[in-house]
Write a protein that holds these residues in place. Sequence first.
Motif, PDB file in Angstrom:
ATOM      1  N   ALA A 193       0.827  -1.207   0.000  1.00  0.00           N
ATOM      2  CA  ALA A 193       0.000   0.000   0.000  1.00  0.00           C
ATOM      3  C   ALA A 193       0.861   1.258   0.000  1.00  0.00           C
ATOM      4  N   ALA A 194       1.936   1.243   0.791  1.00  0.00           N
ATOM      5  CA  ALA A 194       2.810   2.412   0.857  1.00  0.00           C
ATOM      6  C   ALA A 194       3.441   2.704  -0.498  1.00  0.00           C
ATOM      7  N   ALA A 195       3.865   1.654  -1.209  1.00  0.00           N
ATOM      8  CA  ALA A 195       4.484   1.845  -2.519  1.00  0.00           C
ATOM      9  C   ALA A 195       3.451   2.262  -3.564  1.00  0.00           C
ATOM     10  N   ALA A 196       2.321   1.565  -3.579  1.00  0.00           N
ATOM     11  CA  ALA A 196       1.326   1.808  -4.626  1.00  0.00           C
ATOM     12  C   ALA A 196       0.728   3.201  -4.533  1.00  0.00           C
ATOM     13  N   TYR A 197       0.578   3.728  -3.343  1.00  0.00           N
ATOM     14  CA  TYR A 197      -0.055   5.036  -3.197  1.00  0.00           C
ATOM     15  C   TYR A 197       0.953   6.146  -2.871  1.00  0.00           C
TER      16      TYR A 197
END
Length: 376
Positions: A58-62
Amino acid sequence: MDWTPRAYDLADRVTRPDSPWRAPIAATPRHAFVPRWWRYTADGWALQDGPADEEAWAAAAYSDRTLVTQVGSLHADHATPADRPTGRPTSSSTLPGLVVQMLEYAAITDGDTVLDVGTGSGYGTAVLCSRLGSGRVTSIDIDTYLTKAAGERLTEAGHQPYLVTGDATGPLPGVVDRIVAMVSVRPVPASWLEALPTGGRLATTLTNTSMILTATKTDDGGAVGRIERDWAMFMTTRTGADYPARDQAALERARTADGEVVTPARYPVLDLLETWEVRSMLEMMAPDIEHHHEVDGDTRTAIMLHADGSWARAVQVAGGQPIVHQGGPRRLWDLLDEVRAYWLQHGQLPLHGALARVSPDGTIRLRRGQWSASIT
């Protein structure tokens, strides 16, 4: 994953409050288009598996950063943790802020039909579909797996645009109001101009430069526009599963050989992989130079190679005066010195803000003040 708050936060960071792209960014589950990706580490490219660590996923994707999904011909979807691909990135999910930037430069309005060049992960295509509806979006990529995987993920997200597997510089399906490219080209493919009606608009970057070209189709079959006062760089279009292999023997010669001409440098060593504007101007003078920059303690080395056999190596130790070796039919470092001298004389380079006229065959002619150049 509870992705909606993250997507809203991303939209808040990469769009203006009144942007028509704010709601599409907030409505698009970017993580679904990048379940696995490559991260560059000290040991090379390392596989990142999203479902194995949902918080990191989630941290990478957003985040507002590019996620590389394919290196050489190896897509992250098909890799194992032991894989360490050594090629160049060949596909990615472009950082959302840059996706928005290019969509805005394309001046897309509600009701437009759009060709998205460079499907990649499908994320940018999903953003387009969220605003315009699937029926108004066509997306093209050279790679069969990319269009297949993107199609499946787009369907899961509720979108069904027209996806094409093929060479984006060749014939295109139908006529569209806007063309926006998440890959770079040089020159403008003639097929793009054929696919636009008079008044249609394209937005793209030019190969090996940071130059964003926007242009509007004219009734003579060409287009007029400008190089925007902004910067962006994308992977170049390709015609196969990977880019042509680099000549490692030529690189080793350039790294170690004595030059035909050896001189002190006029200026400090630059990292042309990062100095986008200077590199872009040099590209106008000598297209397709391959750049390398190496740092070993207090020694900095810049290497330039060209397929015609020209090469240059500049070595600077502890901030001292660099020594330049050059060989082959052209003196590449001398061309770089011309660029830097122009910059010092004029206080700027003439690229950004230049007026552009595109011929029906795709040739680009740039003009700004007394400066002009052609890109073929």
